[in-house]
Design an enzyme around this catalytic site. Structure first.
Site, PDB file in Angstrom:
ATOM      1  N   VAL A 180      -7.357  -1.244  -3.886  1.00  0.00           N
ATOM      2  CA  VAL A 180      -6.280  -0.545  -2.838  1.00  0.00           C
ATOM      3  C   VAL A 180      -5.773  -1.512  -1.884  1.00  0.00           C
ATOM      4  CG1 VAL A 180      -8.218   0.148  -1.282  1.00  0.00           C
ATOM      5  CG2 VAL A 180      -6.125   1.539  -1.646  1.00  0.00           C
ATOM      6  N   TYR A 181      -6.494  -2.780  -1.782  1.00  0.00           N
ATOM      7  CA  TYR A 181      -6.014  -3.691  -0.587  1.00  0.00           C
ATOM      8  C   TYR A 181      -4.623  -4.159  -1.187  1.00  0.00           C
ATOM      9  CZ  TYR A 181     -10.911  -4.200   0.989  1.00  0.00           C
ATOM     10  OH  TYR A 181     -12.035  -3.616   1.381  1.00  0.00           O
TER      11      TYR A 181
END
Length: 344
Positions: free
Chosen positions: A61-62
């Protein structure tokens, strides 16, 4: 660099590890953290490896996967020198298969991370959140399949409540699935909630703490002090609401003591805050991030020395808060320690 076993496992991890949340710079939240590209990331990886930092942590998700892509470019040609850790379960898109810890989702998430990182295996894979809609047995069975296939070496969790972690560990024991050996948690001098339940659980069950945001979401950098405005370059201007809440008075009281100890030791405020964490029970590794070489080198200065007992006690006192129920009724009763010796 000191190396420690990760929970009840044979995996040795450095006391400080590197968090790649500043890599990529996509999206409103992560662009405020940093926008390190592959060339800059390669330099930060060089410095980290030279200092003995062998564990690099990221998540799908980064920066919408860009963090993994940049990290993969930065480590190209030296995969055997380091450990890779990533996470999945948080939503990465609007679709029905873009979140959670179901079998199909976990398998596709791991394959996606492997592709972006340019590797054939992950040394540590962590669930980024508890998926209450999926039976823990299904989650663990999927992780077992991924371990047996060689795509994952060790498994962990992140941001689980105590009952969620214990339920998962019990199911792993019952069915012979891999146990979580790591719990990636928020823990800092201005956020000690981890100590009430999760730390004793980790000590009892052999789950090592992998600490995220050890500087209190950027509050313990040495630039924020009582009676002064928030520095212009602080990411707190745009990200404070997304991070852990901290009362202003608690922050200022802690920073006052950090300043005193900085004057006594010649160390910086962040180095002292990190060194305090490294002395805490169950902590296996503390993740440090950096937007540039200067920040990284300063953070690396947190190892190789130790705070004195009196300095630790002063920091403990300044950062202490009354625990929540069901812990507070007995917190101040000395005789309670006969039944429940403190973990710290």
């Amino acid at each position: 660099m000191e190396y420690r076993r990760l929970g009840a496992s044979g995996l040795l991890v450095p006391a400080l590890s590197f968090g790649a949340g500043t890599f990529g710079g996509r999206g409103e939240l992560f662009s405020a953290w940093g926008d390190t590209d592959a060339r800059q990331a390669r330099r930060l990886v060089d410095i980290s490896l030279d200092a003995g930092v062998t564990l690099f942590d990221t998540a799908d998700v980064y920066s919408d996967g860009a963090s993994e892509e940049v990290l993969g470019e930065a480590i190209r040609g030296r995969r055997e020198q380091l450990l890779l850790s990533t996470k999945a379960s948080l939503p990465i898109g609007p679709g029905p298969f873009d979140a959670g810890s179901g079998r199909a989702r976990l398998i596709s998430a791991v394959e996606g991370s492997l592709r972006r990182l340019g590797t054939d295996h992950l040394d540590l894979f962590q669930l980024h959140a508890f998926d209450a809609g999926t039976p823990v047995e299904e989650v663990l069975a999927a992780l077992d399949e991924l371990v047996r296939s060689g795509k994952i070496r060790y498994v962990g969790a992140s941001n689980f409540a105590g009952w969620q972690l214990m339920k998962s560990l019990a199911a792993a024991d019952r069915y012979g699935f891999p146990r979580y050996v790591a719990h990636q948690v928020y823990y800092s001098l201005v956020g000690r909630d981890y100590e009430w339940e999760l730390m004793p659980l980790g000590l009892d069950q052999g789950v090592g703490a992998v600490v995220w945001s050890p500087l209190g979401w950027g509050r313990l950098t040495g630039r924020i002090r009582r009676g002064q405005p928030l520095p212009a370059g602080s990411r707190l201007h745009t990200t404070a609401e997304a991070g852990p809440p901290v009362r202003d008075e608690l922050l200022y009281d802690v920073v006052d003591v950090l300043d005193e100890i900085a004057a006594e030791t010649g160390r910086t405020v962040p180095q002292i805050a990190l060194n305090w964490l490294l002395r805490r029970p169950s902590v296996a590794t503390v993740i440090v991030g950096a937007r540039n070489e200067e920040q990284l080198r300063q953070n690396l200065g947190a190892v190789g020395w130790s705070l004195e007992a009196d300095q630790l006690a002063r920091l403990d006192k300044a950062s202490a808060v009354t625990p929540p129920y069901p812990y507070y009724p007995y917190y101040r009763l000395p005789d309670f320690a006969r039944l429940n010796p403190p973990a710290v």
